[in-house]
Write an enzyme that holds these catalytic residues in place. Sequence first.
Site, PDB file in Angstrom:
ATOM      1  N   TYR A  31       0.826  -1.203   0.000  1.00 26.22           N
ATOM      2  CA  TYR A  31       0.000   0.000   0.000  1.00 26.22           C
ATOM      3  C   TYR A  31       0.859   1.252   0.000  1.00 26.22           C
ATOM      4  CZ  TYR A  31       0.820   0.993   5.014  1.00 26.22           C
ATOM      5  OH  TYR A  31       1.388   1.310   6.228  1.00 26.22           O
ATOM      6  N   LYS A 145       6.382  -1.831   1.872  1.00 28.32           N
ATOM      7  CA  LYS A 145       5.197  -1.246   2.520  1.00 28.32           C
ATOM      8  C   LYS A 145       4.042  -2.236   2.395  1.00 28.32           C
ATOM      9  CE  LYS A 145       3.167   3.328   3.248  1.00 28.32           C
ATOM     10  NZ  LYS A 145       3.269   3.334   4.692  1.00 28.32           N
ATOM     11  N   GLU A 177      12.197   2.424  14.059  1.00 29.02           N
ATOM     12  CA  GLU A 177      11.300   3.506  13.623  1.00 29.02           C
ATOM     13  C   GLU A 177      10.043   3.448  14.470  1.00 29.02           C
ATOM     14  OE1 GLU A 177       9.845   2.880   9.587  1.00 29.02           O
ATOM     15  OE2 GLU A 177       9.793   0.724   9.902  1.00 29.02           O
ATOM     16  N   LEU A 201      11.032   1.369   7.021  1.00 25.76           N
ATOM     17  CA  LEU A 201      10.427   1.825   5.775  1.00 25.76           C
ATOM     18  C   LEU A 201      11.188   3.064   5.294  1.00 25.76           C
ATOM     19  CD1 LEU A 201       7.811   1.281   3.993  1.00 25.76           C
ATOM     20  CD2 LEU A 201       6.997   3.402   5.018  1.00 25.76           C
TER      21      LEU A 201
END
Length: 291
Positions: A31, A145, A177, A201
Amino acid sequence: MIAYLNGEYLPPEQACVSPLDRGFLFGDGVYEVIPSYDGKLFLLNEHLDRLGRSLAAIRLPDPMPDGGWAEMLERLLQQNPGADRSVYLQVTRGAAPRDHAFPGQATATVFAMVSPIAPQGPAVAGAGVSAITAPDQRWGRCDIKSVALLANVLARQQAADHAAVEAILLRDGLLTEGAASNVFVVTNGVVRTTPLGPAILPGITRAFLLGALRAEGRDCREEPVPEVELRAADEIWLTSSTKEVLPVTRLDGQPVGDGRPGPVWREALDRYRQERYRLMHGSAGRDVTHD
Ligand code: PDD
C-alpha cells in the site's frame, strides 16, 4: 466519500471484495499513503516509485503501468473535494483458492480511498505528544510497505493504551522507527535517524526532511541510534505523510529534553513546510495551511 475499486468510482459501502482475496486471507499486498495539499498530490512520483519497489519485492506485476496511477488518483481527489487530504491505495494479489503459493491466475485488486489530514493544532506546538517504546516484533523486510501490519497494529494499540500517539520500536538495543512513522533524534544540535535498510520503511517524509535540513547546513546523520541515546536525546520527532514532523515530548512517561518541543524541531517543521510550498507552487513562500 467516493472510493476506487478495480476501475470503478463508488461509495465504499458499495465496493465489494471477495473473501478469497489474498489481501484478506494472507495480507498479501502492498500500500501507499500519499498526502495532498490544496488539491495537489505531494511527492507523487516518490510515492509511486516506492509502490513500484514494493510491488517488485513481492513479485506482483504493476496492475496500472503507463501513468494510470496518477490519472486514477487525480480523478479520485476531484470526486472527494476538501482541504488537506491523504489518499490510501492498496494492491493485493487478488482472489484465488486459498494456497500460500502464488495462484496461477489471479487479477490484482486495486483499492483507493481519500481521508482528511488532521491539521497539527497549536496544542502540538505547545506541548508536543507522548510516545512509548516497544520491542520491534516485525519481520525482516520492513522496507516493503506491506499491508500485513499486525505487529505495527499491536504496538500502536499498546501506545493507545498508554494514551500515547506512537510506539517507538527498538531492536537489538537500537532504534528502528515508529509503528507508523520514522523517528529522528537531536543531540547537541546534530540530527540523527536510522539508516535505510530492511529494518525500516524508506519514508518519503524522512527523505524530504533530510534534504531540506541539509540544504540549510544542518548536520544530519543516517546512523544507528542506541536506546540509551534515544532516551537521553534533547529532541525526538516523528515523521510521516500524515504527521509531517511531530515533536515527542514524553517518552515512556519521562520528559524528552526539557519536556517541550525543541528549537530544532521548530526549524525543521518550518523548513519542511517552506520546501513543500516551494515545490508545489514553484516559488518561495510560506505554507500557512497548518499553522
Ligand atoms: N505510514 N514507517 C512506517 C512503519 C510507516 O507506516 C510510515 C507511514 C512511515 C513514514 O513514511 P512516509 O513518510 O512515506 O509516510 C515510516 C503511513 C502514513 C500509514 O501507514 O498510514
